[in-house]
Design a protein around this motif. Sequence first.
Motif, short mmCIF file in Angstrom:
data_model
loop_
_atom_site.label_atom_id
_atom_site.label_comp_id
_atom_site.label_asym_id
_atom_site.label_seq_id
_atom_site.Cartn_x
_atom_site.Cartn_y
_atom_site.Cartn_z
N GLU A 267 -64.60 -31.73 -40.33
CA GLU A 267 -65.80 -32.38 -39.76
C GLU A 267 -66.75 -32.83 -40.87
O GLU A 267 -67.32 -33.93 -40.81
CB GLU A 267 -66.53 -31.41 -38.83
N VAL A 268 -66.95 -31.97 -41.86
CA VAL A 268 -67.86 -32.31 -42.96
C VAL A 268 -67.34 -33.52 -43.73
O VAL A 268 -68.11 -34.41 -44.10
CB VAL A 268 -68.03 -31.10 -43.91
N THR A 309 -73.53 -23.64 -53.83
CA THR A 309 -73.60 -25.04 -53.43
C THR A 309 -73.09 -25.21 -52.00
O THR A 309 -71.95 -24.84 -51.70
CB THR A 309 -72.75 -25.93 -54.37
N PRO A 310 -73.90 -25.75 -51.08
CA PRO A 310 -73.45 -25.94 -49.70
C PRO A 310 -72.26 -26.90 -49.64
O PRO A 310 -72.16 -27.84 -50.43
CB PRO A 310 -74.68 -26.55 -49.00
N LEU A 311 -71.37 -26.66 -48.69
CA LEU A 311 -70.18 -27.49 -48.55
C LEU A 311 -70.56 -28.95 -48.37
O LEU A 311 -69.92 -29.85 -48.95
CB LEU A 311 -69.36 -27.01 -47.35
N GLU A 312 -71.58 -29.21 -47.56
CA GLU A 312 -71.98 -30.60 -47.30
C GLU A 312 -72.38 -31.33 -48.58
O GLU A 312 -72.05 -32.51 -48.77
CB GLU A 312 -73.15 -30.63 -46.30
N VAL A 313 -73.06 -30.63 -49.46
CA VAL A 313 -73.48 -31.23 -50.74
C VAL A 313 -72.27 -31.49 -51.62
O VAL A 313 -72.12 -32.56 -52.22
CB VAL A 313 -74.49 -30.30 -51.46
N GLY A 314 -71.40 -30.49 -51.72
CA GLY A 314 -70.23 -30.62 -52.57
C GLY A 314 -69.28 -31.73 -52.12
O GLY A 314 -68.77 -32.50 -52.94
N ILE A 315 -69.07 -31.83 -50.81
CA ILE A 315 -68.19 -32.87 -50.29
C ILE A 315 -68.79 -34.26 -50.50
O ILE A 315 -68.09 -35.21 -50.87
CB ILE A 315 -67.87 -32.64 -48.80
N ASP A 316 -70.09 -34.39 -50.30
CA ASP A 316 -70.74 -35.68 -50.56
C ASP A 316 -70.55 -36.11 -52.01
O ASP A 316 -70.30 -37.29 -52.30
CB ASP A 316 -72.23 -35.61 -50.24
N ARG A 317 -70.66 -35.16 -52.91
CA ARG A 317 -70.48 -35.48 -54.33
C ARG A 317 -69.04 -35.88 -54.63
O ARG A 317 -68.79 -36.81 -55.40
CB ARG A 317 -70.88 -34.28 -55.20
#
Length: 328
Positions: A267-268, A309-317
Amino acid sequence: MQVLVTGVAGFIGYHLAERLLADGFTVYGIDNLNEYYDVNLKKARLARLTDQPGFTFQFLDLSDRSGMADLFQQHQFDYVVNLAAQAGVRYSLSNPWTYVDSNVTGFVNLLEGCRQQKIRHVVFASSSSVYGINPKVPFSTSDNVDHPISLYAATKKANELIAHTYSHLYGIPTTGLRFFTVYGAWGRPDMAYFKFVQAIESGQAIDVYNNGDMKRDFTYIDDVIEGVVRVMQKPPQSGASEEISQVPYKLYNIGNHQPVSLLRFIEVIEQSLGKTAQKNFLPMQPGDVPTTYADVEDLMRDVGFQPSTPLEVGIDRFVAWYRSYFGV
């Protein structure tokens, strides 16, 4: 201070070299640039390092006994960080000898070189895979890890045993780091997150194993590197081990301490890409485990750090890097 980084063209090795150079260390990197995944990606990482002051690269395979002996005869290192290994759980099912050559023979060659010098600290990559079918969560370094379910995991467990032996026999300070599902920019194409982004971006279906009933302790690369650098500069002392042995040897988990379900993970990725995944639900693959979950209390206690590091931040990067690198 000179640091030998093995596997320097790999995902974690590349990021570690960049960080060490930025911190003022001299880095001597070795890699065999094997073809387990796209060599061009490895060369692209390496290209970003070769022009930096303080960095030297040598093409060298850990399993080359004479080459490794020559390396330690010709150079003096203060620290050694061993990140070179044949990675991947599933690949070990069809290519077992590759794992023995790199992860076992190669590791012994490295430690043989280290015992000829006064190395301040040898840090080596282990894996959360060593926990195997351990039913207890979160996984603690004090847990029994005598039940691996893949050859990859068995070789990583062997690394821990071999390192302990060399610490005992020769007084070499060694620390093993059990990494938990590392992800991020410049990552490995064989990892699920990379495959998912690649497939969803191009409109292809993704394979979801165990019908999505899995959890992973996804750990962002910057957090992993922070942990490695802090641990490297704090060698274990004799008597530091919590086990019966009192040699200068230590193990740490490096994980986010927040397991995420596979379906939430997808989902993320969907949200970051702005696209919906087509899913093929499949049974569990041999060698996989349903859950990974790191207990990082000793890492926090000893070096004052916990991945966060939140998953959402890491995936966006990662998505931003992926689209830039591949020109999507």
